[in-house]
Design a protein around this motif. Structure first.
Motif, PDB file in Angstrom:
ATOM      1  N   ASP A   1      -6.010   5.495   6.128  1.00  0.00           N
ATOM      2  CA  ASP A   1      -4.518   4.742   6.379  1.00  0.00           C
ATOM      3  C   ASP A   1      -4.476   4.832   7.799  1.00  0.00           C
ATOM      4  N   ILE A   2      -5.517   5.407   8.893  1.00  0.00           N
ATOM      5  CA  ILE A   2      -4.623   4.790  10.069  1.00  0.00           C
ATOM      6  C   ILE A   2      -6.186   5.008  11.312  1.00  0.00           C
ATOM      7  N   ALA A   3      -6.867   4.768  11.725  1.00  0.00           N
ATOM      8  CA  ALA A   3      -7.504   4.929  12.925  1.00  0.00           C
ATOM      9  C   ALA A   3      -6.812   5.564  14.411  1.00  0.00           C
ATOM     10  N   PHE A   4      -7.878   6.125  14.489  1.00  0.00           N
ATOM     11  CA  PHE A   4      -6.267   6.554  16.011  1.00  0.00           C
ATOM     12  C   PHE A   4      -7.803   7.213  17.465  1.00  0.00           C
ATOM     13  N   ASN A   5      -7.419   6.886  18.595  1.00  0.00           N
ATOM     14  CA  ASN A   5      -8.395   7.069  19.383  1.00  0.00           C
ATOM     15  C   ASN A   5      -7.623   8.418  20.321  1.00  0.00           C
ATOM     16  N   TRP A   6      -8.282   8.210  21.804  1.00  0.00           N
ATOM     17  CA  TRP A   6      -6.905   8.953  22.017  1.00  0.00           C
ATOM     18  C   TRP A   6      -7.163   8.803  24.189  1.00  0.00           C
ATOM     19  N   ASP A   7      -6.560   8.915  24.323  1.00  0.00           N
ATOM     20  CA  ASP A   7      -6.448   8.191  26.429  1.00  0.00           C
ATOM     21  C   ASP A   7      -6.485   9.223  26.982  1.00  0.00           C
ATOM     22  N   HIS A   8      -7.393   8.834  27.018  1.00  0.00           N
ATOM     23  CA  HIS A   8      -7.798  10.168  28.287  1.00  0.00           C
ATOM     24  C   HIS A   8      -9.319   9.306  29.219  1.00  0.00           C
ATOM     25  N   PHE A   9      -9.540  10.437  29.898  1.00  0.00           N
ATOM     26  CA  PHE A   9     -10.604   9.486  31.427  1.00  0.00           C
ATOM     27  C   PHE A   9     -12.158  10.648  31.038  1.00  0.00           C
ATOM     28  N   TYR A  10     -12.278  11.188  29.798  1.00  0.00           N
ATOM     29  CA  TYR A  10     -13.323  12.152  30.241  1.00  0.00           C
ATOM     30  C   TYR A  10     -13.358  12.858  29.418  1.00  0.00           C
TER      31      TYR A  10
ATOM     32  N   ASN B   1       1.379   7.503  28.835  1.00  0.00           N
ATOM     33  CA  ASN B   1       2.458   6.893  29.732  1.00  0.00           C
ATOM     34  C   ASN B   1       2.870   6.457  31.475  1.00  0.00           C
ATOM     35  N   SER B   2       1.718   7.523  31.829  1.00  0.00           N
ATOM     36  CA  SER B   2       1.836   7.143  33.238  1.00  0.00           C
ATOM     37  C   SER B   2       1.195   6.587  33.558  1.00  0.00           C
ATOM     38  N   TYR B   3      -0.252   6.236  33.018  1.00  0.00           N
ATOM     39  CA  TYR B   3      -1.442   5.343  32.847  1.00  0.00           C
ATOM     40  C   TYR B   3      -1.156   3.641  33.169  1.00  0.00           C
ATOM     41  N   ARG B   4      -0.137   3.638  32.977  1.00  0.00           N
ATOM     42  CA  ARG B   4       0.302   1.730  33.063  1.00  0.00           C
ATOM     43  C   ARG B   4       2.141   1.688  32.740  1.00  0.00           C
TER      44      ARG B   4
ATOM     45  N   ILE C   1       0.191   0.749  16.154  1.00  0.00           N
ATOM     46  CA  ILE C   1       1.156   1.534  15.672  1.00  0.00           C
ATOM     47  C   ILE C   1       0.797   2.288  18.030  1.00  0.00           C
ATOM     48  N   PHE C   2       1.900   2.076  17.842  1.00  0.00           N
ATOM     49  CA  PHE C   2       2.317   2.193  19.832  1.00  0.00           C
ATOM     50  C   PHE C   2       2.341   3.707  19.613  1.00  0.00           C
ATOM     51  N   GLY C   3       1.657   4.536  19.754  1.00  0.00           N
ATOM     52  CA  GLY C   3       1.791   5.630  20.326  1.00  0.00           C
ATOM     53  C   GLY C   3       1.592   6.081  21.371  1.00  0.00           C
ATOM     54  N   THR C   4       3.097   7.120  21.950  1.00  0.00           N
ATOM     55  CA  THR C   4       2.889   7.709  23.548  1.00  0.00           C
ATOM     56  C   THR C   4       3.468   8.469  22.998  1.00  0.00           C
ATOM     57  N   GLY C   5       3.288   9.337  25.161  1.00  0.00           N
ATOM     58  CA  GLY C   5       3.715  10.735  25.182  1.00  0.00           C
ATOM     59  C   GLY C   5       3.297  10.832  27.097  1.00  0.00           C
ATOM     60  N   SER C   6       4.527  11.711  27.438  1.00  0.00           N
ATOM     61  CA  SER C   6       4.635  11.716  28.815  1.00  0.00           C
ATOM     62  C   SER C   6       3.227  12.074  29.526  1.00  0.00           C
TER      63      SER C   6
ATOM     64  N   THR D   1       9.113  15.619  35.711  1.00  0.00           N
ATOM     65  CA  THR D   1       9.268  13.711  35.753  1.00  0.00           C
ATOM     66  C   THR D   1       8.154  12.983  34.985  1.00  0.00           C
ATOM     67  N   ARG D   2       7.206  13.450  34.726  1.00  0.00           N
ATOM     68  CA  ARG D   2       6.768  12.621  33.289  1.00  0.00           C
ATOM     69  C   ARG D   2       7.658  12.170  31.811  1.00  0.00           C
ATOM     70  N   LEU D   3       8.382  13.783  31.570  1.00  0.00           N
ATOM     71  CA  LEU D   3       8.987  12.785  30.481  1.00  0.00           C
ATOM     72  C   LEU D   3      10.238  12.139  31.033  1.00  0.00           C
ATOM     73  N   LYS D   4      10.773  12.383  32.025  1.00  0.00           N
ATOM     74  CA  LYS D   4      11.865  11.451  32.355  1.00  0.00           C
ATOM     75  C   LYS D   4      11.051  10.222  33.144  1.00  0.00           C
ATOM     76  N   ALA D   5       9.573  10.103  32.931  1.00  0.00           N
ATOM     77  CA  ALA D   5       9.244   8.722  33.133  1.00  0.00           C
ATOM     78  C   ALA D   5       9.719   8.286  32.436  1.00  0.00           C
ATOM     79  N   LEU D   6       8.478   9.148  30.237  1.00  0.00           N
ATOM     80  CA  LEU D   6       8.747   8.481  29.016  1.00  0.00           C
ATOM     81  C   LEU D   6       9.795   8.217  29.201  1.00  0.00           C
ATOM     82  N   ALA D   7      11.167   8.347  29.709  1.00  0.00           N
ATOM     83  CA  ALA D   7      12.636   8.136  28.496  1.00  0.00           C
ATOM     84  C   ALA D   7      12.985   7.064  29.550  1.00  0.00           C
TER      85      ALA D   7
END
Length: 266
Positions: free
Chosen positions: A36-45, A81-84, A109-114, A133-139
């Motif tokens: 149904d869905i293909a995901f990746n992840w948002d990391h640099f390493y 959320n912090s990266y862009r 699908i717009f997946g997001t987290g702090s 602070t990261r959750l506040k930024a996401l909110a």
């Protein structure tokens, strides 16, 4: 939660320890199989194995997936959320929506987290801050993203589904109640009723009926057998995600879980 919804299976093609052609070919094969869905992840390493091994950036990959696939939905499980910048994220998401539409509606699908992986922050020059602070930024980012979607010309081809990851009861689930179409977590079956009750209370407070939020959970964080998956299903989960890693991307577990999905869907 929409308990009459069909079970959906998302495969996280982890962009680590592989050449890009292996990632590309894996996603094409997943679409052929009927995932149904293909995901990746948002990391640099890489997150496992050689921590300095091969790795690719998430959103660039999504642009390729949007173009090369025809049916499968796709996204990041989940973006940090912090990266862009929030408005940039909205524009990128809208663009992926249109690339993937191909004469119909988009499949992004717009997946997001702090965010949580400190090495990413340190190596790429982002301020790590604290969980609070990261959750506040996401909110703060999500209303901006929604507002930007309303301003863009052209706008998205559909209401882009928002998937939010996390389980914190005081902040994360409140954000889920206000903004999410899909809630993703690693919560065990026995704990899900309590978390869903908290989510409902937040929905009542923010004035939103959360009964249509799809509940998503992992098949990979621990050794998950069919009994465990059945328990997640009975607790209300309707989206199940399975991670596979390079270099070879073994699809045998995928076919096994697809058979389970199909049996659930009758």
């Amino acid at each position: 939660m929409p308990l009459d919804s069909p079970v959906r299976l998302g495969i996280q093609v982890q962009p680590q320890h592989a050449e890009y052609h292996a990632i590309r070919d894996t996603v094409l094969r997943l679409e052929e199989l009927g995932v149904d869905i293909a995901f990746n992840w948002d990391h640099f390493y890489p997150l496992s194995g050689d921590r300095d091994g091969k790795h690719f950036e998430a959103w660039t990959i999504l642009g390729a997936w949007a173009e090369q696939t025809e049916r499968i939905e796709f996204g990041t499980l989940v973006s940090c959320n912090s990266y862009r910048n929030a408005d940039l994220q909205a524009d990128m998401a809208r663009t992926l929506d249109h690339i993937s539409a191909k004469g119909g509606t988009g499949r992004f699908i717009f997946g997001t987290g702090s965010g949580w992986f400190e090495r990413d922050y340190d190596e790429y020059g982002y301020e790590f801050g604290t969980p609070g602070t990261r959750l506040k930024a996401l909110a703060g980012a999500l209303p901006r993203i929604e507002a930007r979607w309303a301003k863009l010309n052209p706008g998205p081809t559909r209401k882009i589904p928002v998937m939010i990851g996390g389980k914190g009861e005081q902040k994360t689930l409140r954000i889920v109640a206000r903004h999410a179409d899909i809630w993703h977590s690693f919560v065990a079956p026995d704990d899900l009723p309590h978390k869903l009750d908290v989510l409902k209370r937040w929905g009542d407070e923010v004035g939103r009926d959360v009964s249509q939020i799809t509940v998503s959970n992992e098949l990979t964080r621990r050794r998950v057998d069919l009994e465990y998956a059945d328990a997640l299903y009975d607790a209300g989960v309707r989206m199940f995600t399975l991670g596979i890693s390079g270099p070879d991307y073994d699809l045998a577990p995928v076919t096994e879980w697809m058979a389970w999905r199909d049996a659930k869907n009758g």
